[in-house]
Structures are given as structure tokens and as C-alpha cells.
Motif scaffolding. Structure first.
Motif, PDB file in Angstrom:
ATOM      1  N   ASN A  17       0.832  -1.210   0.000  1.00  0.00           N
ATOM      2  CA  ASN A  17       0.000   0.000   0.000  1.00  0.00           C
ATOM      3  C   ASN A  17       0.862   1.255   0.000  1.00  0.00           C
ATOM      4  OD1 ASN A  17      -2.456  -1.331  -0.051  1.00  0.00           O
ATOM      5  ND2 ASN A  17      -2.627  -1.436   2.168  1.00  0.00           N
ATOM      6  N   ASP A  18       1.968   1.206   0.734  1.00  0.00           N
ATOM      7  CA  ASP A  18       2.897   2.342   0.733  1.00  0.00           C
ATOM      8  C   ASP A  18       3.495   2.549  -0.659  1.00  0.00           C
ATOM      9  OD1 ASP A  18       2.513   2.896   3.382  1.00  0.00           O
ATOM     10  OD2 ASP A  18       4.280   1.840   4.088  1.00  0.00           O
ATOM     11  N   VAL A  19       3.934   1.445  -1.267  1.00  0.00           N
ATOM     12  CA  VAL A  19       4.556   1.525  -2.595  1.00  0.00           C
ATOM     13  C   VAL A  19       3.563   2.091  -3.607  1.00  0.00           C
ATOM     14  CG1 VAL A  19       5.504   0.164  -4.496  1.00  0.00           C
ATOM     15  CG2 VAL A  19       6.210  -0.320  -2.142  1.00  0.00           C
ATOM     16  N   ALA A  20       2.304   1.664  -3.483  1.00  0.00           N
ATOM     17  CA  ALA A  20       1.278   2.114  -4.429  1.00  0.00           C
ATOM     18  C   ALA A  20       0.998   3.608  -4.307  1.00  0.00           C
ATOM     19  CB  ALA A  20      -0.016   1.327  -4.213  1.00  0.00           C
ATOM     20  N   SER A  21       1.404   4.195  -3.184  1.00  0.00           N
ATOM     21  CA  SER A  21       1.118   5.626  -2.983  1.00  0.00           C
ATOM     22  C   SER A  21       2.160   6.537  -3.628  1.00  0.00           C
ATOM     23  CB  SER A  21       1.063   5.926  -1.477  1.00  0.00           C
ATOM     24  OG  SER A  21       2.356   5.791  -0.894  1.00  0.00           O
ATOM     25  N   THR A  22       3.275   5.967  -4.096  1.00  0.00           N
ATOM     26  CA  THR A  22       4.315   6.805  -4.694  1.00  0.00           C
ATOM     27  C   THR A  22       4.052   7.010  -6.183  1.00  0.00           C
ATOM     28  OG1 THR A  22       6.710   7.111  -4.949  1.00  0.00           O
ATOM     29  CG2 THR A  22       5.873   4.884  -5.267  1.00  0.00           C
ATOM     30  N   ALA A  23       4.480   8.135  -6.677  1.00  0.00           N
ATOM     31  CA  ALA A  23       4.280   8.420  -8.103  1.00  0.00           C
ATOM     32  C   ALA A  23       5.496   8.027  -8.933  1.00  0.00           C
ATOM     33  CB  ALA A  23       3.988   9.912  -8.296  1.00  0.00           C
ATOM     34  N   ARG A  24       6.622   7.751  -8.284  1.00  0.00           N
ATOM     35  CA  ARG A  24       7.871   7.526  -9.005  1.00  0.00           C
ATOM     36  C   ARG A  24       8.123   6.026  -9.193  1.00  0.00           C
ATOM     37  NH1 ARG A  24      13.846   9.118  -6.783  1.00  0.00           N
ATOM     38  NH2 ARG A  24      13.091   7.825  -5.070  1.00  0.00           N
ATOM     39  N   PRO A  25       8.250   5.532 -10.417  1.00  0.00           N
ATOM     40  CA  PRO A  25       8.557   4.111 -10.629  1.00  0.00           C
ATOM     41  C   PRO A  25       9.991   3.797 -10.216  1.00  0.00           C
ATOM     42  CG  PRO A  25       8.523   5.276 -12.711  1.00  0.00           C
ATOM     43  CD  PRO A  25       8.082   6.263 -11.683  1.00  0.00           C
ATOM     44  N   PHE A  26      10.199   2.569  -9.765  1.00  0.00           N
ATOM     45  CA  PHE A  26      11.537   2.161  -9.348  1.00  0.00           C
ATOM     46  C   PHE A  26      11.673   0.647  -9.471  1.00  0.00           C
ATOM     47  CE2 PHE A  26       8.941   1.743  -5.592  1.00  0.00           C
ATOM     48  CZ  PHE A  26       9.420   0.608  -4.947  1.00  0.00           C
ATOM     49  N   VAL A  27      12.891   0.158  -9.249  1.00  0.00           N
ATOM     50  CA  VAL A  27      13.198  -1.265  -9.366  1.00  0.00           C
ATOM     51  C   VAL A  27      13.728  -1.768  -8.027  1.00  0.00           C
ATOM     52  CG1 VAL A  27      14.663  -2.980 -10.516  1.00  0.00           C
ATOM     53  CG2 VAL A  27      13.720  -1.060 -11.827  1.00  0.00           C
ATOM     54  N   LEU A  28      13.267  -2.942  -7.621  1.00  0.00           N
ATOM     55  CA  LEU A  28      13.811  -3.630  -6.440  1.00  0.00           C
ATOM     56  C   LEU A  28      14.542  -4.877  -6.900  1.00  0.00           C
ATOM     57  CD1 LEU A  28      14.093  -4.243  -3.366  1.00  0.00           C
ATOM     58  CD2 LEU A  28      11.892  -5.452  -3.552  1.00  0.00           C
ATOM     59  N   VAL A  29      15.783  -5.053  -6.432  1.00  0.00           N
ATOM     60  CA  VAL A  29      16.594  -6.215  -6.805  1.00  0.00           C
ATOM     61  C   VAL A  29      16.854  -7.073  -5.576  1.00  0.00           C
ATOM     62  CG1 VAL A  29      18.759  -6.998  -7.824  1.00  0.00           C
ATOM     63  CG2 VAL A  29      17.724  -4.857  -8.615  1.00  0.00           C
ATOM     64  N   LEU A  30      16.557  -8.368  -5.678  1.00  0.00           N
ATOM     65  CA  LEU A  30      16.910  -9.346  -4.649  1.00  0.00           C
ATOM     66  C   LEU A  30      18.007 -10.230  -5.231  1.00  0.00           C
ATOM     67  CD1 LEU A  30      13.347 -10.371  -3.366  1.00  0.00           C
ATOM     68  CD2 LEU A  30      14.866  -8.600  -2.456  1.00  0.00           C
ATOM     69  N   ASP A  31      19.225 -10.069  -4.715  1.00  0.00           N
ATOM     70  CA  ASP A  31      20.378 -10.784  -5.248  1.00  0.00           C
ATOM     71  C   ASP A  31      20.672 -12.022  -4.404  1.00  0.00           C
ATOM     72  OD1 ASP A  31      22.518 -11.417  -6.823  1.00  0.00           O
ATOM     73  OD2 ASP A  31      23.739  -9.683  -6.278  1.00  0.00           O
ATOM     74  N   ASP A  32      21.158 -13.078  -5.069  1.00  0.00           N
ATOM     75  CA  ASP A  32      21.489 -14.359  -4.412  1.00  0.00           C
ATOM     76  C   ASP A  32      20.272 -14.986  -3.742  1.00  0.00           C
ATOM     77  OD1 ASP A  32      24.141 -14.446  -5.187  1.00  0.00           O
ATOM     78  OD2 ASP A  32      24.874 -13.393  -3.425  1.00  0.00           O
ATOM     79  N   TYR A  33      19.126 -14.941  -4.429  1.00  0.00           N
ATOM     80  CA  TYR A  33      17.912 -15.490  -3.827  1.00  0.00           C
ATOM     81  C   TYR A  33      17.987 -17.004  -3.641  1.00  0.00           C
ATOM     82  CZ  TYR A  33      13.018 -15.965  -2.597  1.00  0.00           C
ATOM     83  OH  TYR A  33      11.862 -16.236  -1.907  1.00  0.00           O
ATOM     84  N   HIS A  34      18.908 -17.671  -4.347  1.00  0.00           N
ATOM     85  CA  HIS A  34      19.039 -19.131  -4.193  1.00  0.00           C
ATOM     86  C   HIS A  34      19.446 -19.521  -2.770  1.00  0.00           C
ATOM     87  CE1 HIS A  34      22.984 -17.538  -5.367  1.00  0.00           C
ATOM     88  NE2 HIS A  34      23.457 -18.428  -4.542  1.00  0.00           N
ATOM     89  N   LEU A  35      19.947 -18.562  -1.990  1.00  0.00           N
ATOM     90  CA  LEU A  35      20.337 -18.853  -0.606  1.00  0.00           C
ATOM     91  C   LEU A  35      19.123 -18.913   0.324  1.00  0.00           C
ATOM     92  CD1 LEU A  35      23.483 -16.556  -0.348  1.00  0.00           C
ATOM     93  CD2 LEU A  35      23.434 -19.047  -0.605  1.00  0.00           C
TER      94      LEU A  35
END
Length: 867
Positions: free
Chosen positions: A118-136
Motif C-alpha cells: 500500500n505504501d509503494v502504491a502511494s508513490t508516483a515515481r517508478p523504481f526497481v527492487l533487486v533481490l540478489d542471491d535469492y538461491h540462498l
């Protein structure tokens, strides 16, 4: 260097200036933003992280980056890092989610994720989230949480998952709907041209086209293999011969080239690499301590400059890690060579981390060193913070690595291990540990108090309320005053139990203690809970205005505590009682928004129940029925506690009675407990059966039932509930005069606080008594407001003159003096008012009574039974 979260985990690795351009893959990544998810899945050393980090920097996109490790398999730890990472985009993200995460009991992962989304949906600016080494990550709850995030991802956010294997997400479905892009190992392999560029420009090697082609063929364009080959070729005299000398799979190439690279280092560097390989992350001071030297800063600079598989973790190049493949080789060599004291290296690492405030790392290395005494002491040191943050999986993992005999020999360890087990529902295992702890606790009152507190939680989990209260009371009597944190939480939960049981005096005393302890320990959740239920205690006693003031002060403090939903709901209920239905709706909307945002399903269901009452008060029966049906649906969907569901049913009974549907009301009333009510300030009173008996016409049965409820409310100090009982007793009387006596008592209690809906909601049964009260001059103005709230107005009995408007209290005094034959001057003197004011009152009385003289006014008043 004391931070609960490592900042280097939330930064993208620093890329080198000399990199091979990859325009085709950059174009794929740019296109991927049209969907929700990008998965970059390939084996080690394929350049996954480098590709994504370089694309993000070239594209100049806002992004948040989280480097995962084995320790992130604790769901609470994972969520804490996820929130902190997203706060790099917007500092307001996740504040409500953090409060929900640390509430007791903690909110569900889906609820926390919902709040964050809900917080993310309130922002007007698009962005990218990266989860690295998720195999761990191998925690099933985290996989479920990530799948939930992907399913409900707002369009402002794009998720990139970097892993050596496919994450357990619904990739096939996302792929069909064009919501997922996958970049795999084949996509990441260098082409011949890229291989040539890499060897020439990055590794600074001048090789023939034939040797480049051979290396490309042998490595299949595998980046790590090419880098290892390049390192080996630097000092090789016959480069062509070297290129022709190896062949085979990636694994073979890796083993061969790793050995080549390591063997080419001088002995001093080899020793440094092996000693520091026990570390997941390292900096120069830590390396100096581990390797027992003082030139680690220089060595680290040299290793980075020679591309020897060291990865800088920050722009300042303070923290580094080894490339995963290189770290694996070094650790294998360290374990098999026997040249170094492996446990001693871990012990030194533990000492350094402990001194610098890195508690989790200190515990990890103490366990790896098999130094059980040190590990136990460090677990005890880190324990309170981890338990407060809800990182129970981490704690359980640590305790499981300790030998069973070590745990069982220590009552402190047994008690400490029991709490995280309780919090994950392993009740039997926790109880066994508490039994062991108690058998060894002897005269240590603090330890015995802690055990009692844990047993109280166990009793609550098993639904044994009386035992929970008894054990909580015992724990509070044993725990020292200095243990403000434990006492605050324990007292807050005990105060809630007392309040829900209607024990208001005990609730108030316990909640005040909880409030003091919470303030001392800076426990905001316990503080907000105590303050909210202290205000509820005021309301339950009937002090509505004081309660409203207290609740308004709590709301003004702001913050993101889940209890704020309850604060807004209680303010809504107070304004409902005062018949300010618009203000009630405003507060109720805020309560629902906070509940949805924080994912608190129980509070949300209660808000829907309150909204059904509001629709009923507005006279919209279809909307009231639709709302309570939705309330039932939510209660079933979220599996809220049985008591919450029963309160919804009690509300449904009232709506059915308002519709005249007695059979449905009777059927549903069977599902409502004896001491259950739908009203938020006397949930423990239970008036459903009395309402049903009145609707059946069984006044004697209702009177008997209400007599018992009256005794309960009077003895317990339930002022609000007693008014509700008195109003129902008034309509349950066979004789009007008896009913008026009960009504008069209710009005006397209610008028100072402005109660309206407690009368108006009884409906047509009460109207004749209210009219009679007004005609007899019993608080006519107040009665008029009550009748107006219920949609009526004072009216005359059949055959009596008409009363145009009820006289005020002062006018009734004047009327009685008129009837006694006093003149205007005598009335003024008697009431200590001016002669002009006395004349005005007489004039107003004549107007309201439709009289043309003082004598006619007295006669009409007698006919109206005002005298």
C-alpha cells in the motif's frame, strides 16, 4: 559500528570501469519493466549481478538493492531488510509494516506485505527492487511472502530476482500473461566478439584470434572461466600452449584454473586469502585481526587492482567479499590442508565482531568455533533485540546448533529457547524446556518470573484464560521492577485480559503499570496499547468525555502502531453514541484504512461490525444487512477469533430484530455466548438474550434476565453498560410507572455525558415512555434530543392538549411558581433573576402551551401532566 542492519547488504556491488558492453541484454531488461518480474537465473560466475547493476546505473533508474545471505532465512529478518531496503527509495515506506511486524502478537506476513505494498502504491515515481542471491533462501514462508508480493505488485515497482536456480514463483502463469521476463545462462554467455573484448580490454591480454576462439569454445563464453584463464595467462610464458592445455566442463575448468590462480600467488598472499576465507564480508581492521598482521588495507587494494575475485561492497571500498566461487575454493583448501587452526580463526572473528557490536556475526563464528560457553553468552547478549524484532527463526537456529546437553544443563538457556518455540507454535517442545528450566531455577526469582511469563503465553495459546491470568500475575510479582521491558509487555497483555473480562479496576491498575514500564523501556507498542485500553476503561465506566479526550491525545501523537485503528474505532463509537453520525463515519473510515494498511484482520472485522450499527442508525436496513454479511465473510476469510465472530452475530441479531425477523434473530442468538455483546464498550455484558425476550413479548423473562445483568454491571462498575441495562429494563416493565422509574435512573446517569443512541437504538418500545417523561417535565430538552435521534419528537397522549415545544428546566421552575400563585416580581426574587427575565419566561411558557393568560397556562400544564 553498532547497527541492527548491515548497510552493505542494501547496496549494489560496485562495478568496475572496464566492462564489456551488453546492449542486447540491456534492451531486454529495459523491455522487462513492462511486466512485474524479471528473473536472472544462471550458475555461478555468469555475470548475473554485474549485468543488472550496470544496466541500472546506465539507465539511471531509481532502484533498491538487497544482497541476501543464509541468515536471511528468518522471515522477520528478511522482512526487516526488505523494508529498510525500500526505505532507500522513500523513507516513509514500511513504517506501518514495521509497527505491525513488532506488534504482539505479530501480524501475519501477508498483512505486513499488504501494508508495505500500500505504501509503494502511494508513490508516483517508478523504481526497481533487486533481490540478489535469492538461491540462498530456502524458507517456505519467505517464498510464500515473495509470491504474494509478486501477485499484488503495484505498477510503480518492478522486481528483479537474481538466483542460481529458479525461485519457487508462478513463472509459467506470469510468462503467459507477459508479466515475467527470464534471462538464463545461455543468454549470459559471452559471444566470440564479447570474449575477445573482455580478454583484450578488461584482462589486458594480447591474444591471437585463434587462441581467443579456443578459449571461447573451451569456456563456452563463461565469464568466470574467462576471468580465471586471463589471470593465469598474465604470467604465463607460453600463452598458446596454456590455452591448448585444458578442456572439459565448467567444473573442470573451474577447478583447474582456480588452482592455477591460487598457486601463482606468493606464500604470504596465499596465507592471507586462506585465513580470511572464514569471513563472509571483511574490512582491513578485521583482516588484520584474523590474519595477525597490520598491512591488510594494502593487500586488499592490491587484490582488487589485480582482479583477484574481491568484490567491493561500498563506494568507499571499506567492506569487501570474495567472489562466491573463489570463496568456496579457499574454504575447501583451508579445511583440507590442516595448516591453520580453523576453530581458532572463527574464535578470533567472533571476538572482533563482538567488540564492534555485530552480535549476529559474533554468535555465528562462536558456534563455528565450537566454543559453546562463548556462543551461549553471546546468544544471551543478542537475545532481547532479536526477540523484540521477531527474528525467532534465527534464535531457533542458534539454539539448535548448541549441543543438547549444553542447553539442558542451563535453566537460562532452556527458558531462552522456549520463547521462540512458543512464538512459532511448537508448544510441546517449549513446555518440556520450561519444565527443565523450572526444575533447576531454585531461588532465582527473576528466572522463575520469566518462566511464569512464558507459561502464561503458553496458557493463552491453549485458550486457558484463567490460567493465563494467574500465571501473568505470578510473573509480575516475581520479575524485578528494573525489567521494564518484560513487565511492560506482560502487564499490557494482562490488562487487556482483565478489560475483556470486565474487571475494570484491575485492568486500570495493571495498564497503568504497563504504561510506566513501556515508557521506561521505550516500547511504543506496549505504551499505545496501555493508553488505548485505559481510555476504553474510562468509556466502559461511562465517562465518555474523558475517554474522548484521551483517545484524541493518542491519535494526535501519530505514529504507525496497529492500535491506532482501535483508537479511531473507539472515537467513532463515542460520536455514534452522541448521534454525530457523520463524525462517526469519518473516524470509522480512518480505522478501516489503518486496519487494511496494517493488515489487522481482527480490527477490520470489528470496524465492519461498527459500520453495520451505523447503517442501522441511519435507517438504511438493506445496507446494514449487507454490511454485516460482509463482516461475516471477512471473519471467515481471515479466521478471526471465535469471540470476534460471536460479536458479529450479536450485531446481526439486532439488525434482524430491527427488520422484524424474529425467527432469524432467534436462530442466530443461539450462536452468541451468554456474556457477549456487539457494543465495543460493554462487549462483556451480554444483552442479546434480553433484547430477544423483549421482542418476543416476554417481559417478565426479560426483566429477570436484566435484573441479573444490572447486578453484574453495578458490582463491576460498568457505567456504560448499566445505562444500556436500565433503558431495556424500562421497556421490560409491565407497568408504565415502573418503566418510568428505570428510565428516570437511566436519564440521570446518561444526561451529563450526552448519551443518545443507547436510548434511540431501543426503538419504538421506548418511545411512549420517553413521551411520557417529557410530558411530566422530566428532562424535556434532553428527552427531545433522544427522540429526535430516534426520528421522533415528544407527542401528547390521546385526548390531551397539544404541547408545541417542551419547556426548558428553568421554564418548568417558573411554571411551578405560577401554579403556586406567585407574581412575576415574586418569581424573580425566588429564582434570583431580573423582573424582565421572569416576564420573558412567563411569555415563553404561554407561547409553548398555547395559552393567552397565566391561569390558562397553568390549566394547560395540568392537562399535559407537567404539574
Amino acid at each position: 559500528m553498532t547497527s541492527e542492519l548491515l548497510q552493505t547488504k542494501m547496496r549494489a556491488p560496485v562495478t568496475r570501469t572496464a566492462l564489456v558492453p551488453r546492449p542486447r541484454l540491456f534492451a531486454c531488461l529495459a523491455h522487462s519493466r513492462e511486466g512485474r518480474l524479471t528473473v536472472v537465473s544462471a550458475g555461478a560466475g555468469c555475470g548475473k549481478t554485474t549485468l543488472v547493476s550496470e544496466w541500472l546505473r546506465n539507465a539511471r533508474l531509481p532502484f533498491a538493492w538487497l544482497n541476501l545471505d543464509d541468515g536471511d532465512n528468518d522471515p522477520a529478518r528478511f522482512t526487516a531488510y526488505l523494508i529498510a531496503t525500500l526505505q532507500g527509495i522513500d523513507a516513509t515506506f514500511g513504517q506501518a509494516a514495521q509497527a505491525a511486524l513488532h506488534s504482539l502478537p505479530p501480524s501475519t506476513p501477508e498483512a505486513v506485505a499488504t501494508s508495505l505494498l500500500n505504501d509503494v502504491a502511494s508513490t508516483a515515481r517508478p523504481f526497481v527492487l533487486v533481490l540478489d542471491d535469492y538461491h540462498l533462501i530456502h524458507s517456505l514462508p519467505i517464498h510464500h511472502q515473495l509470491a504474494f508480493l509478486v501477485e499484488h505488485l503495484p505498477e510503480q515497482m518492478h522486481l528483479i530476482v537474481i538466483s542460481r536456480e529458479d525461485p519457487p514463483l508462478p513463472l509459467a502463469r506470469l510468462r503467459v500473461s507477459n508479466q515475467a521476463l527470464e534471462i538464463r545462462q545461455g543468454d549470459l554467455m559471452f559471444s566470440v566478439a564479447e570474449t575477445a573484448d573482455f580478454l583484450r580490454r578488461v584482462m589486458r591480454l594480447d591474444l591471437s584470434s585463434a587462441d581467443v576462439a579456443t578459449l571461447h569454445r573451451r569456456t563456452e563464453g563463461w565469464v568466470a572461466g574467462l576471468q580465471l584463464a586471463g589471470l593465469s595467462l598474465r604470467d604465463c610464458e607460453d600463452r598458446h600452449h596454456f590455452v591448448q592445455s585444458f578442456a572439459g566442463s565448467h567444473r573442470y575448468v573451474l577447478d583447474y584454473l582456480m588452482e592455477e590462480v591460487l598457486q601463482r600467488q606468493v606464500a604470504d598472499v596465499q596465507d592471507f586469502l586462506l585465513r580470511t576465507s572464514v569471513l563472509d564480508r571483511f574490512c582491513a581492521p578485521l583482516c588484520d585481526w584474523i590474519a595477525e598482521r597490520n598491512d591488510s588495507a594494502r593487500l586488499l587494494r592490491d587484490l582488487e587492482q589485480t582482479n583477484l575475485f574481491t568484490v567491493p561492497l561500498d563506494e568507499e571500498r571499506h567492506w569487501f567479499r570474495f567472489h562466491h566461487l573463489f570463496a568456496d575454493l579457499l574454504r575447501h583448501r583451508l579445511q583440507t590442508s590442516g595448516e591453520h587452526d580453523l576453530e581458532g580463526l572463527h574464535r578470533r572473528a567472533s571476538e572482533w565482531y563482538d567488540a564492534k557490536g555485530f552480535d549476529a556475526e559474533a554468535v555465528h563464528h562462536a558456534l563455528a568455533a565450537r566454543d559453546w560457553g562463548r556462543a551461549a553468552a553471546l546468544i544471551g547478549k543478542a537475545y532481547p533485540a532479536l526477540l523484540r524484532r521477531g527474528e525467532v527463526a534465527t534464535l531457533i537456529g542458534w539454539f539448535r546448533r548448541l549441543p543438547e546437553a549444553v542447553v539442558q544443563a542451563s535453566p537460562e538457556l532452556c527458558q531462552g529457547y522456549a520463547w521462540p518455540l512458543l512464538l512459532v507454535g511448537q508448544l510441546q517442545a517449549a513446555e518440556s524446556l520450561l519444565d527443565l528450566a523450572e526444575s533447576q531455577a531454585e531461588e532465582d526469582s527473576r528466572l522463575v518470573g520469566g518462566i511464569a511469563a512464558a507459561r502464561a503465553y503458553l496458557a493463552r495459546a491453549r485458550g486457558d484464560g484463567p490460567r493465563m491470568v494467574a500465571l501473568s500475575e505470578r510473573a509480575l510479582s516475581l520479575l524485578p521492577e528494573s525489567d521494564a521491558s518484560s513487565r511492560g509487555i506482560l502487564a499490557a497483555n494482562l490488562g487487556l485480559a482483565y478489560w475483556h473480562g470486565g474487571q475494570l479496576a484491575r485492568a486500570e491498575a495493571t495498564l497503568r503499570e504497563a504504561l510506566t514500564a513501556a515508557r521506561q523501556s521505550a516500547n511504543h507498542y506496549a505504551r499505545d496499547t496501555a493508553e488505548t485500553f485505559l481510555a476504553r476503561t474510562l468509556a466502559s465506566r461511562g465517562h465518555l468525555r474523558q475517554a474522548a479526550d484521551s483517545l484524541a491525545q493518542i491519535a494526535a501523537q501519530g505514529g504507525h502502531s496497529p492500535t491506532l485503528a482501535l483508537v479511531q474505532m473507539d472515537l467513532a463509537l463515542l460520536h455514534y453514541e452522541w448521534n454525530d453520525l457523520e463524525e462517526c463515519g469519518r473516524h470509522l473510515s480512518q480505522s478501516m484504512a489503518i486496519s487494511r494498511h496494517g493488515g489487522n484482520s481482527e480490527f477490520l472485522v470489528s470496524a465492519y461490525r461498527m459500520q453495520a450499527h451505523l447503517r442501522l442508525a441511519e435507517g438504511n436496513l438493506p445496507a446494514a444487512m449487507a454490511t454485516i454479511e460482509e463482516c461475516h465473510q471477512l471473519a471467515q476469510e481471515y479466521d478471526v477469533p471465535a469471540l470476534t465472530r460471536a460479536r458479529c452475530v450479536a450485531c446481526h441479531v439486532q439488525i434482524a430484530l430491527a427488520q422484524g425477523d424474529l425467527s432469524s434473530a432467534e436462530r442466530m442468538a443461539e450462536m452468541v455466548g451468554e456474556n457477549v455483546d456487539s457494543h465495543g464498550f460493554y462487549l462483556f455484558l451480554g444483552l442479546t438474550r434480553a433484547r430477544l425476550l423483549i421482542a418476543r413479548g416476554d417481559k417478565s423473562g426479560a426483566a429477570e434476565e436484566l435484573g441479573r445483568r444490572s447486578e453484574m454491571a453495578s458490582a463491576a462498575g460498568w457505567g456504560y453498560g448499566l445505562i444500556a441495562v436500565r433503558v431495556l429494563q424500562a421497556v421490560a416493565c409491565e407497568k408504565a410507572d415502573d418503566g418510568l422509574a428505570f428510565l428516570l435512573d437511566a436519564l440521570d446517569r446518561a444526561q451529563p455525558e450526552g448519551y443518545l443512541r443507547s436510548f434511540a437504538d431501543v426503538g419504538g418500545h421506548l418511545a411512549p415512555l420517553l413521551h411520557e417523561a417529557a410530558l411530566r417535565g422530566i428532562s424535556p430538552e434532553y428527552v427531545g434530543r433522544i427522540l429526535a435521534a430516534g426520528g421522533g419528537s415528544p407527542r401528547r397522549p390521546p385526548g390531551t392538549p397539544s404541547l408545541l415545544e417542551p419547556p426548558s428546566e428553568r421554564e418548568l421552575e417558573v411554571l411551578r411558581l405560577l401554579a403556586a400563585g406567585l407574581s412575576n416580581r415574586q418569581i424573580a426574587s425566588k429564582l434570583t433573576i431580573s423582573l424582565g427575565t421572569a416576564k420573558s419566561h412567563v411569555h415563553n411558557l404561554c407561547g409553548k402551551l398555547g395559552a393567552r393568560s397565566r391561569a390558562e397556562a397553568v390549566a394547560r400544564a395540568k392537562a399535559l401532566r407537567l404539574l
